[in-house]
Motif scaffolding. Structure first.
Motif, PDB file in Angstrom:
ATOM      1  N   PRO A 140      12.895  39.745 -11.121  1.00  0.00           N
ATOM      2  CA  PRO A 140      12.999  38.319 -11.373  1.00  0.00           C
ATOM      3  C   PRO A 140      12.209  38.325 -12.652  1.00  0.00           C
ATOM      4  CG  PRO A 140      13.323  38.413  -9.290  1.00  0.00           C
ATOM      5  CD  PRO A 140      13.099  39.757  -9.612  1.00  0.00           C
ATOM      6  N   ALA A 144      12.897  37.232 -16.393  1.00  0.00           N
ATOM      7  CA  ALA A 144      12.506  36.004 -17.389  1.00  0.00           C
ATOM      8  C   ALA A 144      11.936  36.443 -18.549  1.00  0.00           C
ATOM      9  CB  ALA A 144      11.501  35.515 -16.322  1.00  0.00           C
ATOM     10  N   GLU A 147      14.822  37.267 -21.219  1.00  0.00           N
ATOM     11  CA  GLU A 147      15.322  35.934 -21.385  1.00  0.00           C
ATOM     12  C   GLU A 147      14.328  35.192 -22.652  1.00  0.00           C
ATOM     13  OE1 GLU A 147      16.585  33.714 -18.405  1.00  0.00           O
ATOM     14  OE2 GLU A 147      18.463  35.138 -17.866  1.00  0.00           O
ATOM     15  N   ASN A 238       5.811  33.698  -8.436  1.00  0.00           N
ATOM     16  CA  ASN A 238       5.669  32.409  -8.825  1.00  0.00           C
ATOM     17  C   ASN A 238       6.327  32.415 -10.436  1.00  0.00           C
ATOM     18  OD1 ASN A 238       4.070  30.900  -7.148  1.00  0.00           O
ATOM     19  ND2 ASN A 238       2.173  31.946  -7.736  1.00  0.00           N
ATOM     20  N   VAL A 239       7.282  33.416 -10.436  1.00  0.00           N
ATOM     21  CA  VAL A 239       7.992  33.491 -11.781  1.00  0.00           C
ATOM     22  C   VAL A 239       8.515  32.255 -12.435  1.00  0.00           C
ATOM     23  CG1 VAL A 239       9.870  34.890 -12.875  1.00  0.00           C
ATOM     24  CG2 VAL A 239       8.350  35.973 -11.061  1.00  0.00           C
ATOM     25  N   GLN A 240       8.742  31.489 -11.414  1.00  0.00           N
ATOM     26  CA  GLN A 240       9.825  30.360 -11.708  1.00  0.00           C
ATOM     27  C   GLN A 240       8.721  29.240 -12.453  1.00  0.00           C
ATOM     28  OE1 GLN A 240       9.589  31.393  -8.903  1.00  0.00           O
ATOM     29  NE2 GLN A 240       9.386  29.748  -7.246  1.00  0.00           N
ATOM     30  N   HIS A 241       7.524  29.377 -12.087  1.00  0.00           N
ATOM     31  CA  HIS A 241       6.492  28.222 -12.391  1.00  0.00           C
ATOM     32  C   HIS A 241       5.950  28.538 -13.684  1.00  0.00           C
ATOM     33  CE1 HIS A 241       7.218  26.242  -8.633  1.00  0.00           C
ATOM     34  NE2 HIS A 241       6.934  27.483  -8.083  1.00  0.00           N
ATOM     35  N   ASP A 243       5.769  29.211 -17.971  1.00  0.00           N
ATOM     36  CA  ASP A 243       6.408  28.955 -19.153  1.00  0.00           C
ATOM     37  C   ASP A 243       6.437  30.270 -19.951  1.00  0.00           C
ATOM     38  OD1 ASP A 243       7.354  28.229 -21.621  1.00  0.00           O
ATOM     39  OD2 ASP A 243       5.921  26.840 -21.909  1.00  0.00           O
ATOM     40  N   TRP A 244       7.530  31.181 -19.602  1.00  0.00           N
ATOM     41  CA  TRP A 244       7.636  32.550 -20.053  1.00  0.00           C
ATOM     42  C   TRP A 244       7.724  32.466 -21.622  1.00  0.00           C
ATOM     43  CZ3 TRP A 244       5.715  36.410 -17.827  1.00  0.00           C
ATOM     44  CH2 TRP A 244       5.604  36.374 -16.357  1.00  0.00           C
TER      45      TRP A 244
END
Length: 316
Positions: A140, A144, A147, A238-241, A243-244
């Motif tokens: 993941p 991220a 992307e 916490n990958v989804q939290h 701001d990549w």
């Protein structure tokens, strides 16, 4: 995903093997599962061991030119001591863990070229089956980050496997995967490409990024100064939290700034090796929301040993 081969080294009429990997893809550090299906030949035999080789397709540049071949980066013994009668069918299920640094072979569904090869040993004779493609999806955090590069305007040029070590990192395998990205318009005047390597571990991941301004490169060094190399450590959690887009933009701005300040050397980290690259064609395009990969070069040669000898002298 199936391969079958009559084991010629064991002799005509020997047992045959049919290895079937479970459907779907695995992730680095994840589980590889499937079955090895055996069929007895014209005589009873004892299968002394069954081994799965995880194999990467590479090209290596040695002192006498370029060689093509394969690297076995993990060996997994899944069974042995099996008495196989004439014509008998026998199935051996297996579950094994992939190394955390296993190269990613799928970026939005496109294969890049890593495989599994099965070896049987019978009465001191061994034979290896054909290469069966292995699908490895990004973790993941890897997905991220890729992307984010896509959203920021970077183009996906190619994905290579290079024999050698990235000094100053915790790299475990004798090669690393390098993802080459073309820069967006605001950086095109300053750099030729950005090169990204992921070195995953159970606890997180090192992201190694190098700026290449397009100088001539020989054995990992540039005559014009591939000077900005650094690494960043990220977590699997916490990958989804995060701001990549902002994170990756900050990384690349830092690198481009360093590129202008430290021309002529590599900074604290640099890549070493024989300049080996995987059989992956260039021409990868950016798609909405991320990147897609190109076709795989099919041909593999047999002359990798010389390149491995060369690589050993470049390691720390």
């Amino acid at each position: 995903m199936v391969f079958k081969k009559l084991l010629g080294a064991i002799g005509v009429g020997g047992p045959s093997v049919d290895t079937v990997l479970d459907t779907g893809s695995a992730a680095p550090g994840g589980t590889l599962s499937g079955q090895v299906r055996l069929r007895g030949g014209q005589a009873d035999v004892t299968i002394e061991h069954i081994t799965l080789d995880l194999v990467a397709r590479v090209e290596a540049e040695g002192h006498d030119g370029e060689h093509e071949g394969t690297v076995v980066f993990d060996r997994i013994t899944i069974g042995g001591g099996i008495r196989l009668a004439e014509g008998e069918e026998h199935s051996v299920p297996f579950t094994a863990s992939l190394p955390w640094e296993t190269p990613v072979t799928e970026l939005h569904g496109q294969p890049l070229g890593v495989g599994v090869r099965t070896e049987l040993a019978v009465a001191d004779a061994k034979d290896k089956g054909d290469l069966d493609p292995l699908r490895v999806r990004p973790l993941p955090v890897q997905e991220a980050i890729l992307e984010a590069f896509g959203h920021l305007g970077y183009g996906f040029k190619s994905a290579d496997l290079e024999v050698g070590r990235i000094r100053g990192t915790g790299q475990q395998l004798p090669f690393y995967q390098e993802i080459e990205l073309t820069p967006p318009a605001q950086y095109a005047h300053a750099v030729n490409e950005i090169e990204v390597t992921f070195l995953a571990t159970p606890g997180g991941m090192e992201v190694v990024i190098e700026v290449d301004k397009g100088g001539h490169v020989l054995n990992g060094y540039s005559s014009e100064g591939r000077d900005a190399v650094t690494r960043f450590t990220v977590s699997h959690h916490n990958v989804q939290h995060i701001d990549w887009n902002a994170e990756v933009d900050a990384w690349t701005k830092q690198l481009v700034d360093r590129h202008g300040q430290h021309a002529g050397h590599h900074g604290g980290h640099h890549r070493s090796g024989t300049g080996a690259v995987a059989g992956v064609a260039a021409g990868v395009a950016v798609a909405a929301g991320g990147m897609v990969a190109a076709e795989v070069v099919d041909e593999i040669g047999d002359a990798f040993e010389d390149a491995e000898d060369d690589e050993g002298s470049d390691e720390e």
